[in-house]
Design a protein around this motif. Structure first.
Motif, PDB file in Angstrom:
ATOM      1  N   UNK A  82       2.575 -10.458   4.387  1.00  0.00           N
ATOM      2  CA  UNK A  82       3.971  -9.934   3.817  1.00  0.00           C
ATOM      3  C   UNK A  82       3.721  -8.701   3.905  1.00  0.00           C
ATOM      4  N   UNK A  83       4.442  -7.398   3.927  1.00  0.00           N
ATOM      5  CA  UNK A  83       3.709  -6.320   3.532  1.00  0.00           C
ATOM      6  C   UNK A  83       5.016  -5.163   3.520  1.00  0.00           C
ATOM      7  N   UNK A  84       4.897  -4.451   2.302  1.00  0.00           N
ATOM      8  CA  UNK A  84       5.762  -3.158   2.473  1.00  0.00           C
ATOM      9  C   UNK A  84       6.153  -1.890   3.329  1.00  0.00           C
ATOM     10  N   UNK A  85       6.893  -1.723   3.628  1.00  0.00           N
ATOM     11  CA  UNK A  85       7.132  -0.968   4.988  1.00  0.00           C
ATOM     12  C   UNK A  85       7.088   0.016   4.185  1.00  0.00           C
ATOM     13  N   UNK A  86       6.972   0.926   5.231  1.00  0.00           N
ATOM     14  CA  UNK A  86       7.308   2.762   4.010  1.00  0.00           C
ATOM     15  C   UNK A  86       8.833   2.976   4.508  1.00  0.00           C
ATOM     16  N   UNK A  87       9.363   2.268   4.858  1.00  0.00           N
ATOM     17  CA  UNK A  87      10.903   2.670   5.092  1.00  0.00           C
ATOM     18  C   UNK A  87      12.097   1.607   4.978  1.00  0.00           C
ATOM     19  N   UNK A  88      11.704   0.705   5.366  1.00  0.00           N
ATOM     20  CA  UNK A  88      12.503  -0.619   5.415  1.00  0.00           C
ATOM     21  C   UNK A  88      12.052  -1.764   4.876  1.00  0.00           C
ATOM     22  N   UNK A 137       8.395 -17.686   5.828  1.00  0.00           N
ATOM     23  CA  UNK A 137       7.687 -15.573   5.838  1.00  0.00           C
ATOM     24  C   UNK A 137       8.732 -15.683   6.988  1.00  0.00           C
ATOM     25  N   UNK A 138       9.508 -15.892   7.891  1.00  0.00           N
ATOM     26  CA  UNK A 138      10.693 -15.339   8.527  1.00  0.00           C
ATOM     27  C   UNK A 138      11.941 -14.445   8.151  1.00  0.00           C
ATOM     28  N   UNK A 139      12.257 -14.567   6.353  1.00  0.00           N
ATOM     29  CA  UNK A 139      13.383 -14.246   6.716  1.00  0.00           C
ATOM     30  C   UNK A 139      12.619 -12.767   6.213  1.00  0.00           C
ATOM     31  N   UNK A 153       0.813  -0.979   0.333  1.00  0.00           N
ATOM     32  CA  UNK A 153      -0.172  -0.218  -0.118  1.00  0.00           C
ATOM     33  C   UNK A 153       0.811   0.867  -0.011  1.00  0.00           C
ATOM     34  N   UNK A 154       2.381   1.118  -0.098  1.00  0.00           N
ATOM     35  CA  UNK A 154       3.490   2.385  -0.291  1.00  0.00           C
ATOM     36  C   UNK A 154       3.320   3.132  -1.471  1.00  0.00           C
ATOM     37  N   UNK A 155       3.564   1.861  -2.449  1.00  0.00           N
ATOM     38  CA  UNK A 155       4.374   1.773  -3.981  1.00  0.00           C
ATOM     39  C   UNK A 155       3.991   1.268  -4.764  1.00  0.00           C
ATOM     40  N   UNK A 156       4.948   1.189  -6.480  1.00  0.00           N
ATOM     41  CA  UNK A 156       3.994   0.495  -7.272  1.00  0.00           C
ATOM     42  C   UNK A 156       5.309  -1.522  -7.159  1.00  0.00           C
ATOM     43  N   UNK A 157       6.331  -1.710  -6.062  1.00  0.00           N
ATOM     44  CA  UNK A 157       7.156  -2.050  -6.431  1.00  0.00           C
ATOM     45  C   UNK A 157       5.619  -3.643  -6.144  1.00  0.00           C
ATOM     46  N   UNK A 158       6.105  -4.808  -7.118  1.00  0.00           N
ATOM     47  CA  UNK A 158       5.666  -6.035  -7.129  1.00  0.00           C
ATOM     48  C   UNK A 158       5.538  -7.391  -6.308  1.00  0.00           C
ATOM     49  N   UNK A 159       6.748  -7.105  -5.269  1.00  0.00           N
ATOM     50  CA  UNK A 159       7.396  -8.247  -4.432  1.00  0.00           C
ATOM     51  C   UNK A 159       8.703  -7.827  -4.396  1.00  0.00           C
ATOM     52  N   UNK A 160       9.880  -8.495  -3.417  1.00  0.00           N
ATOM     53  CA  UNK A 160      10.834  -8.806  -2.872  1.00  0.00           C
ATOM     54  C   UNK A 160      11.214  -9.272  -4.118  1.00  0.00           C
ATOM     55  N   UNK A 161      12.332 -10.193  -4.764  1.00  0.00           N
ATOM     56  CA  UNK A 161      13.334 -10.394  -5.193  1.00  0.00           C
ATOM     57  C   UNK A 161      13.371 -12.230  -5.331  1.00  0.00           C
ATOM     58  N   UNK A 162      13.081 -12.165  -6.202  1.00  0.00           N
ATOM     59  CA  UNK A 162      12.727 -14.012  -6.314  1.00  0.00           C
ATOM     60  C   UNK A 162      13.590 -14.626  -4.955  1.00  0.00           C
TER      61      UNK A 162
END
Length: 686
Positions: free
Chosen positions: A536-542, A612-614, A440-449
């Motif tokens: 798993x969610x996108x944080x504002x700065x971490x 998910x622990x990562x 809900x922060x930006x347009x990034x579609x997910x973490x690296x594979x």
């Protein structure tokens, strides 16, 4: 037309909710806090005129801990430098009555009785809630003198030495800076102080439950570790916000959750451990006038609380539990306080008791913020008697609490879509519960594979730690038995029946594939997969973080850290790593001066393969800690890292743990700026 509340005859037929109400003045009612009770007066159903130290009317038992084990009544102010704190105003608590009418005490000869609050909720959470007050010894100074629990191995009959709780309590208070009570901080607390009180309470409660777990059940005994732990801390003065107040409570945030009524008492959010209405007196026109400060709505009465902004609250009294006589409610005590608050327009704290999905007999108490009473009327209950109704409206501009719980339930039911949803399940069905990916922060579609795996991968196991045989418990491991897996845990079960870890900083020996116990064995908690619904969610700065849709109990298992075990300790560097060779601050005091040592230098990489622990970020004030778990079979020992909650964690609060400290020769340029935002932030982490 005027209608007088509290009159001998109540109106019948339809009621005009817009009627002007005339309230009797306080001088017509029993005083809330009388200075000198009339011992010759006949007893009332409320025992409102009985002080904590007695004398008690026929049929009334004193509320433990106001009664000494040797039969003497403790005097207020007899504590060491400060008066004995009362967890419950005596005017709002009805003590249990023994069958023979005798006054109860804490002596071993006293028969114990089950307690239930006004909402007919016994605060049961299965195994954990155990309280046996027969074992408490109170000194003449009003403090707990000694608490002993005798353990006996059921099969062998071997007696185990008594356990003295007093040193355990003292050590907990010392480690969390609660031993020397700062009366100013106790009266007006802060977030750190409140957190310390709650952490100590839950550590002590679970330790008592673990000790009680080894005792054979006694007929009529009450096993309530929640009440016992709260009582011990009250005696020691280890409580927060002891000064009653209107409005918000320092150190308690809207949305905070509690699983025990004693927790709410200890932090000063709601003083009565059983009554649903808390109030205090103010001087008005030369008279004491009661005003409500907080209410607990937990479903015992016909409350209407599905609206997140409006609560229709039923008054107290009259409508009792199913096995009791019902009668019209009277405008006294809490009911009068709510009526006065309507006219004074003061803010009232609202705590909502919601169903605990993990435990059908328990509840989760959510602090929903401040409300104002907008309307009151008399209504007919299902039983046909008259009850008071109060319409409370939430003060605008406050953070979400109950409304957030409602939104989450709609997501779970598929009625609405989680905002910012990228993937409904990033585990692709590997876990028993889906883990969604949200931004809900930006347009990034997910973490690296990376490849999702549930458990840690070994190239080879470690040597066997012990040579004991595995268990043959066909129905599951049980406490107080000769089960070898239980004996490897010091003779205790490490988990409660709800899967809550009882004590920390010890190597947990779980059952392995060589054991005969079933997969749902109480000693296989970390092997059963995720217990809560995570995202798993996108944080504002971490970067990416982890949080839960469900509430998590203190000591509750969250997940394990999955990845690939690294053989070379020194030649390793990536951002997705768990390093057990680092130093970590302990959660609770060690059982001895010698700290528990991690048996092997375990390092796990989750860069390419993990779970998910990562995604769990670092914090200098974490709400999660890790625990080493070993599973042994004939081939060797397999170490796992389990994550558990330090304290109760509300839904949608980020899950964080401390990454620990590395030695100077391994730190170097790997130091990173910490963005945890905690008041205890060190400014960096590794």
């Amino acid at each position: 037309m005027d209608r007088t509340f509290g009159s001998d005859s109540m109106p019948s037929g339809p009621v005009n909710k817009h009627t002007v109400l005339t309230v009797k003045p306080l001088r017509c009612l029993v005083p809330v806090f009388p200075v000198q009770p009339d011992s010759n007066a006949p007893p009332t159903s409320n025992f409102a005129s009985v002080p904590p130290t007695g004398p008690f009317p026929p049929g009334a038992a004193p509320f433990f801990p106001f009664y000494s084990s040797n039969g003497s009544q403790n005097k207020p102010g007899s504590g060491r430098g400060h008066p004995i704190p009362s967890p419950v105003p005596i005017s709002s608590f009805k003590s249990p009555v023994s069958k023979n009418g005798d006054v109860g005490s804490s002596r071993r000869t006293t028969r114990a009785h089950t307690l239930a609050d006004e909402d007919d909720y016994s605060q049961s959470d299965g195994f954990e809630n155990s309280f046996d007050r027969d074992n408490v010894e109170i000194g003449s100074d009003g403090n707990v003198k000694k608490q002993t629990v005798r353990r006996k191995t059921r099969n062998s009959g071997e007696n185990v030495p008594d356990v003295d709780l007093d040193p355990i309590v003292a050590q907990l208070l010392r480690d969390f800076n609660l031993l020397e009570i700062d009366t100013r901080r106790q009266a007006d607390s802060d977030k750190e102080y409140v957190d310390h009180v709650l952490v100590v309470y839950n550590l002590l409660r679970r330790k008592i439950a673990q000790l009680d777990d080894t005792k054979p059940a006694k007929n009529g005994a009450i096993r309530r570790a929640d009440l016992k732990a709260g009582t011990l801390l009250m005696y020691k003065g280890a409580r927060a916000n002891a000064k009653k107040r209107f409005g918000g409570v320092a150190g308690v945030e809207i949305g905070d959750i509690f699983f025990f009524r004693m927790e709410i008492c200890l932090v000063g959010l709601h003083a009565p451990s059983m009554a649903g209405i808390d109030y205090m007196g103010i001087k008005a026109s030369g008279e004491d006038e009661p005003l409500a400060v907080s209410i607990v709505s937990s479903g015992g009465y016909d409350d209407e609380g599905d609206d997140g902004e409006v609560l229709i609250y039923s008054g107290q009294g009259g409508v009792q539990r199913k096995d009791k006589q019902v009668m019209d409610q009277q405008l006294v005590r809490g009911n009068l306080a709510l009526e006065k608050s309507l006219h004074r327009a003061n803010e009232v704290r609202v705590i909502r008791g919601l169903k605990d999905v993990a435990n059908p007999t328990g509840k989760v108490y959510v602090y929903d913020g401040l409300y104002r009473i907008h309307e009151s009327w008399i209504d007919k209950a299902k039983s046909g008697v008259n009850v008071f109704k109060y319409k409370l409206v939430r003060v605008p501009g406050q953070p979400e609490a109950f409304t957030l719980w409602k939104s989450i339930q709609l997501w779970k039911d598929g009625v609405t879509v989680r905002p910012g949803l990228i993937l409904p399940d990033l585990t692709s069905g590997a876990e028993s519960q889906p883990v969604c990916l949200v931004n809900e922060v930006d347009n990034e579609k997910g973490p690296s594979y990376f490849t999702y795996i549930k458990y840690v991968k070994y190239t080879k196991p470690f040597p066997v730690i012990s040579s004991s045989s595995n268990c043959g418990c066909s129905i599951g491991c049980q406490p107080s038995t000769n089960c070898p897996c239980v004996q490897r845990n010091g003779g205790y079960m490490p988990y409660t029946s709800l899967g809550v870890l009882m004590s920390h900083n010890m190597l947990i020996h779980e059952c392995s594939s060589s054991c005969d116990c079933p997969h749902n064995c109480r000693n296989r908690i970390s092997q059963a997969g995720l217990k809560v619904r995570l995202e798993v969610f996108k944080t504002s700065n971490k970067g990416w973080g982890l949080r839960s849709w469900d509430p998590i109990r203190a000591g509750g298992f969250i997940c394990e850290y999955a990845g690939v075990v690294q053989e070379n300790v020194m030649d390793f560097d990536d951002d997705y790593v768990f390093d057990a060779t680092r130093s970590f601050a302990p959660i609770e005091p060690m059982p001895s001066e010698e700290p528990v040592k991690f048996p092997y230098p375990l390092i796990i990489s989750a860069k390419n393969e993990g779970n998910v622990g990562r995604f769990m970020n670092h914090s200098c004030s974490p709400n999660v800690y890790w625990q080493p778990i070993v599973r042994e079979n004939v081939n060797g020992s397999y170490l796992h890292i389990g994550f558990y909650a330090i304290k109760h964690i509300p839904p949608m609060q980020e899950l964080t743990y401390s990454y620990g400290m590395v030695s100077a020769d391994r730190g170097g340029s790997r130091r990173k700026t910490c963005l945890c935002g905690s008041s205890q932030c060190n400014g960096y982490f590794y």
